[in-house]
Scaffold this active site. Structure first.
Site, PDB file in Angstrom:
ATOM      1  N   SER A  39      15.285  25.731  23.367  1.00  0.00           N
ATOM      2  CA  SER A  39      13.972  26.284  23.066  1.00  0.00           C
ATOM      3  C   SER A  39      12.854  25.464  23.732  1.00  0.00           C
ATOM      4  O   SER A  39      12.826  25.331  24.939  1.00  0.00           O
ATOM      5  CB  SER A  39      13.794  26.370  21.548  1.00  0.00           C
ATOM      6  N   ASP A 183      17.150  32.583  21.316  1.00  0.00           N
ATOM      7  CA  ASP A 183      16.886  31.147  21.158  1.00  0.00           C
ATOM      8  C   ASP A 183      18.162  30.323  20.951  1.00  0.00           C
ATOM      9  O   ASP A 183      19.005  30.642  20.107  1.00  0.00           O
ATOM     10  CB  ASP A 183      15.978  30.968  19.934  1.00  0.00           C
TER      11      ASP A 183
END
Length: 304
Positions: A39, A183
């Site tokens: 991320s 993610d």
């Protein structure tokens, strides 16, 4: 010669602390041999692997955050619902209605932001090949189809970062080969093991997980999503961090995923934590790799 690897965890705005960590390492002449990120850790780590200069990364990201056209500020407004006192009543009203209408529309889609908007955000990332970067790099994403981790070690840097930072419900999943990617923090919040796979023989992990405290009940779906992410990241981090040789924990727990307006303070927190750990970092770099392997073996043995 030792090969220091950095495992940079996710955490939204809190992940800006990674920049502070890298700034201190630069000042000390400590260059990692490999970086793996999730991320925000993938964004910071990927840009650093490209440029090899933390100050350049800081300027690039602060420019994005402070750009009046950026959508990061809109993300920030999703969860806190704060009014802007400098705006008139009708401006505030239409801001409120516009945000709510987007949220309603997103119920019929996979994400709050559509593909066009997400593309506009991530097009600011240079579209270069990971194989050409100055430092070995990989980014973790999660495949919704198989449920497996995907570790991008080659291919488009932009695609890897976009997939790794595709927050479920906020950004659309990234279609890649036969996968539908979101993610990386959904499967691996601090990618300690993965950075070893790309060449590191010792790992410095940077944990920016938010402290897990008792909170009030979520008021909307965005708060619910972020609270769920906090819980998942906290428990995943506790497991993954056992594999690290050294952990830095910048004091950023007081900030939420969306606090991009506190960027400079968060970066400074990363610097402070790294300066306080310099002795341990230098000791880690100088340690014999066999000794570190034996230490990791004993950790696994005790765990089992």
């Amino acid at each position: 010669m030792s090969k220091l690897g950095l495992a940079l965890g996710g955490g939204g705005a809190r992940g800006l602390a990674h920049i502070g960590v890298l700034k201190v390492l630069d000042a000390e002449g400590i260059k990692p041999a490999a970086i793996t990120g999730c991320s925000m850790g993938a964004l910071v780590g990927g840009l650093y692997a490209l440029h090899g200069n933390a100050k350049h990364v800081e300027e690039f990201i602060l420019h994005i955050i402070n750009n009046p056209k950026t959508l990061l500020m809109e993300i920030e407004r999703l969860g806190n619902g704060e009014e802007h006192s400098h705006k008139g009543y009708f401006d505030q009203f239409f801001d409120y209605v516009g945000t709510r209408l987007k949220a309603i529309n997103s119920l019929q889609a996979l994400s709050y932001f559509n593909e066009a908007v997400a593309g506009e955000i991530f097009e600011m990332i240079p579209d270069v090949k990971i194989e050409t970067l100055k430092i070995k790099f990989s980014a973790i994403a999660t495949d919704l189809v198989s449920g497996e981790e995907i570790n991008f070690e080659k291919g488009s840097l932009r695609t890897a970062i976009r997939a790794s930072a595709a927050i479920p419900g906020i950004f659309p999943p990234v279609e890649w080969e036969q996968c539908l990617l979101v993610d990386g923090c959904a499967s691996q919040s601090v990618p300690v093991g993965r950075v070893r796979e790309i060449g590191a023989d010792r790992v410095l992990a940077v944990d920016v997980t938010r402290a897990l405290k008792i909170v009030e009940k979520p008021d909307n779906m965005i708060e619910l999503l972020f609270r769920t992410e906090d819980i998942t990241s906290y428990h995943l981090s506790a497991i993954r961090l056992q594999e690290a040789d050294l952990i830095i924990r910048p004091w950023v727990q007081q900030w939420s995923w969306m606090d991009f307006d506190n960027a400079e303070e968060i970066i400074a927190a990363g610097e402070a934590a790294t300066k306080g750990s310099l002795g341990e970092i230098k000791d880690l770099i100088g340690r014999n790799s066999l000794w570190l392997e034996a230490k990791q073996f004993m950790k696994r043995f005790k765990k089992n």
